[in-house]
Design a protein around this motif. Structure first.
Motif, PDB file in Angstrom:
ATOM      1  N   CYS A  21       0.829  -1.209   0.000  1.00 40.82           N
ATOM      2  CA  CYS A  21       0.000   0.000   0.000  1.00 40.82           C
ATOM      3  C   CYS A  21       0.864   1.260   0.000  1.00 40.82           C
ATOM      4  O   CYS A  21       0.535   2.233  -0.691  1.00 40.82           O
ATOM      5  CB  CYS A  21      -0.940  -0.002   1.201  1.00 40.82           C
ATOM      6  SG  CYS A  21      -2.270  -1.221   1.057  1.00 40.82           S
ATOM      7  N   ALA A  22       1.966   1.258   0.737  1.00 42.94           N
ATOM      8  CA  ALA A  22       2.863   2.428   0.762  1.00 42.94           C
ATOM      9  C   ALA A  22       3.422   2.680  -0.641  1.00 42.94           C
ATOM     10  O   ALA A  22       3.480   3.818  -1.095  1.00 42.94           O
ATOM     11  CB  ALA A  22       3.981   2.213   1.770  1.00 42.94           C
ATOM     12  N   HIS A  23       3.822   1.617  -1.319  1.00 42.81           N
ATOM     13  CA  HIS A  23       4.312   1.746  -2.695  1.00 42.81           C
ATOM     14  C   HIS A  23       3.214   2.301  -3.603  1.00 42.81           C
ATOM     15  O   HIS A  23       3.441   3.222  -4.391  1.00 42.81           O
ATOM     16  CB  HIS A  23       4.797   0.397  -3.221  1.00 42.81           C
ATOM     17  CG  HIS A  23       4.998   0.390  -4.700  1.00 42.81           C
ATOM     18  ND1 HIS A  23       6.105   0.928  -5.301  1.00 42.81           N
ATOM     19  CD2 HIS A  23       4.196  -0.053  -5.701  1.00 42.81           C
ATOM     20  CE1 HIS A  23       5.988   0.812  -6.611  1.00 42.81           C
ATOM     21  NE2 HIS A  23       4.842   0.212  -6.878  1.00 42.81           N
ATOM     22  N   MET A  24       2.025   1.740  -3.505  1.00 41.31           N
ATOM     23  CA  MET A  24       0.909   2.181  -4.344  1.00 41.31           C
ATOM     24  C   MET A  24       0.593   3.653  -4.100  1.00 41.31           C
ATOM     25  O   MET A  24       0.328   4.393  -5.042  1.00 41.31           O
ATOM     26  CB  MET A  24      -0.331   1.319  -4.084  1.00 41.31           C
ATOM     27  CG  MET A  24      -0.190  -0.115  -4.557  1.00 41.31           C
ATOM     28  SD  MET A  24       0.010  -0.272  -6.339  1.00 41.31           S
ATOM     29  CE  MET A  24      -1.631   0.147  -6.888  1.00 41.31           C
ATOM     30  N   ASN A  25       0.621   4.074  -2.847  1.00 48.19           N
ATOM     31  CA  ASN A  25       0.286   5.464  -2.520  1.00 48.19           C
ATOM     32  C   ASN A  25       1.312   6.451  -3.068  1.00 48.19           C
ATOM     33  O   ASN A  25       0.984   7.614  -3.297  1.00 48.19           O
ATOM     34  CB  ASN A  25       0.116   5.635  -1.013  1.00 48.19           C
ATOM     35  CG  ASN A  25      -1.153   4.967  -0.510  1.00 48.19           C
ATOM     36  OD1 ASN A  25      -2.087   4.720  -1.259  1.00 48.19           O
ATOM     37  ND2 ASN A  25      -1.175   4.647   0.772  1.00 48.19           N
ATOM     38  N   ARG A  26       2.546   6.003  -3.268  1.00 42.46           N
ATOM     39  CA  ARG A  26       3.552   6.864  -3.884  1.00 42.46           C
ATOM     40  C   ARG A  26       3.289   7.040  -5.378  1.00 42.46           C
ATOM     41  O   ARG A  26       3.535   8.103  -5.932  1.00 42.46           O
ATOM     42  CB  ARG A  26       4.962   6.283  -3.682  1.00 42.46           C
ATOM     43  CG  ARG A  26       5.549   6.536  -2.312  1.00 42.46           C
ATOM     44  CD  ARG A  26       7.008   6.131  -2.243  1.00 42.46           C
ATOM     45  NE  ARG A  26       7.253   4.716  -2.530  1.00 42.46           N
ATOM     46  CZ  ARG A  26       7.181   3.742  -1.625  1.00 42.46           C
ATOM     47  NH1 ARG A  26       6.857   4.017  -0.375  1.00 42.46           N
ATOM     48  NH2 ARG A  26       7.435   2.504  -1.962  1.00 42.46           N
ATOM     49  N   SER A  27       2.816   5.992  -6.022  1.00 42.23           N
ATOM     50  CA  SER A  27       2.670   6.000  -7.481  1.00 42.23           C
ATOM     51  C   SER A  27       1.266   6.344  -7.977  1.00 42.23           C
ATOM     52  O   SER A  27       1.117   6.783  -9.118  1.00 42.23           O
ATOM     53  CB  SER A  27       3.056   4.629  -8.048  1.00 42.23           C
ATOM     54  OG  SER A  27       4.425   4.376  -7.802  1.00 42.23           O
ATOM     55  N   TYR A  28       0.260   6.145  -7.139  1.00 42.94           N
ATOM     56  CA  TYR A  28      -1.122   6.280  -7.595  1.00 42.94           C
ATOM     57  C   TYR A  28      -1.985   6.960  -6.535  1.00 42.94           C
ATOM     58  O   TYR A  28      -1.812   6.722  -5.346  1.00 42.94           O
ATOM     59  CB  TYR A  28      -1.747   4.899  -7.877  1.00 42.94           C
ATOM     60  CG  TYR A  28      -0.894   4.025  -8.735  1.00 42.94           C
ATOM     61  CD1 TYR A  28      -0.986   4.064 -10.117  1.00 42.94           C
ATOM     62  CD2 TYR A  28       0.039   3.154  -8.170  1.00 42.94           C
ATOM     63  CE1 TYR A  28      -0.185   3.260 -10.915  1.00 42.94           C
ATOM     64  CE2 TYR A  28       0.847   2.355  -8.957  1.00 42.94           C
ATOM     65  CZ  TYR A  28       0.731   2.405 -10.323  1.00 42.94           C
ATOM     66  OH  TYR A  28       1.527   1.616 -11.101  1.00 42.94           O
ATOM     67  N   LYS A  29      -2.921   7.764  -7.001  1.00 41.43           N
ATOM     68  CA  LYS A  29      -3.976   8.287  -6.121  1.00 41.43           C
ATOM     69  C   LYS A  29      -5.268   7.744  -6.699  1.00 41.43           C
ATOM     70  O   LYS A  29      -5.616   8.043  -7.846  1.00 41.43           O
ATOM     71  CB  LYS A  29      -3.970   9.805  -6.119  1.00 41.43           C
ATOM     72  CG  LYS A  29      -5.058  10.412  -5.233  1.00 41.43           C
ATOM     73  CD  LYS A  29      -4.917  11.918  -5.175  1.00 41.43           C
ATOM     74  CE  LYS A  29      -6.019  12.595  -4.403  1.00 41.43           C
ATOM     75  NZ  LYS A  29      -6.285  12.064  -3.096  1.00 41.43           N
ATOM     76  N   GLU A  30      -5.977   6.926  -5.917  1.00 42.13           N
ATOM     77  CA  GLU A  30      -7.157   6.252  -6.443  1.00 42.13           C
ATOM     78  C   GLU A  30      -8.358   6.412  -5.516  1.00 42.13           C
ATOM     79  O   GLU A  30      -8.216   6.472  -4.295  1.00 42.13           O
ATOM     80  CB  GLU A  30      -6.876   4.760  -6.654  1.00 42.13           C
ATOM     81  CG  GLU A  30      -5.809   4.505  -7.711  1.00 42.13           C
ATOM     82  CD  GLU A  30      -5.517   3.050  -7.959  1.00 42.13           C
ATOM     83  OE1 GLU A  30      -5.129   2.735  -9.094  1.00 42.13           O
ATOM     84  OE2 GLU A  30      -5.660   2.220  -7.034  1.00 42.13           O
TER      85      GLU A  30
END
Length: 131
Positions: free
Chosen positions: A48-57
């Motif tokens: 989730c930390a990785h995703m939050n750096r790359s994407y806002k969903e």
């Protein structure tokens, strides 16, 4: 059991990682679309930390289904996102937006999510952010 799934997605939309983690069993198996299975809350939090750096969903058009007996559930939704930072192996990010149908499948035990499987069409996402 549908309440824990609703809480999980409400926490996702609020950007509340702790709220998401509270819905998960300690030994949760997270099956990532086009990726490896990650086991445990720590691995889920790292993802989730990785995703939050790359994407806002933000998820909309949510429909939650519960299987008889309360041990399985599924959800269908639309992912409305912005690609913030380039994810290795994927197209370069420069703030592209996307709208993508997706679905998740869950196993449940004792009021907690023990398995999360999420699917979306990666080729569709790549086409949208590459346009």
């Amino acid at each position: 059991m549908m309440q824990v799934i609703q809480r999980y997605f409400d926490a996702f939309n609020a950007g509340d990682l702790d709220g998401m983690l509270a819905c998960l069993a300690d030994d949760v198996a997270h099956h990532v679309n086009e990726g490896k299975v990650r086991v445990g809350k720590d691995a889920f939090a790292e993802f989730c930390a990785h995703m939050n750096r790359s994407y806002k969903e933000h998820l909309t058009d949510m429909v939650i289904f519960e299987a008889e007996g309360g041990t399985r559930a599924a959800a269908e939704f639309i992912v409305n996102g912005t690609y913030l930072a380039t994810d290795p192996g994927l197209p370069e990010a420069h703030g592209q937006t996307y709208r993508l149908p997706a679905g998740s499948f869950f196993s449940l035990r004792d009021g907690k999510i023990t398995r999360v499987v999420t699917y979306y069409n990666l080729a569709d996402w790549i086409a949208q952010v590459s346009a």
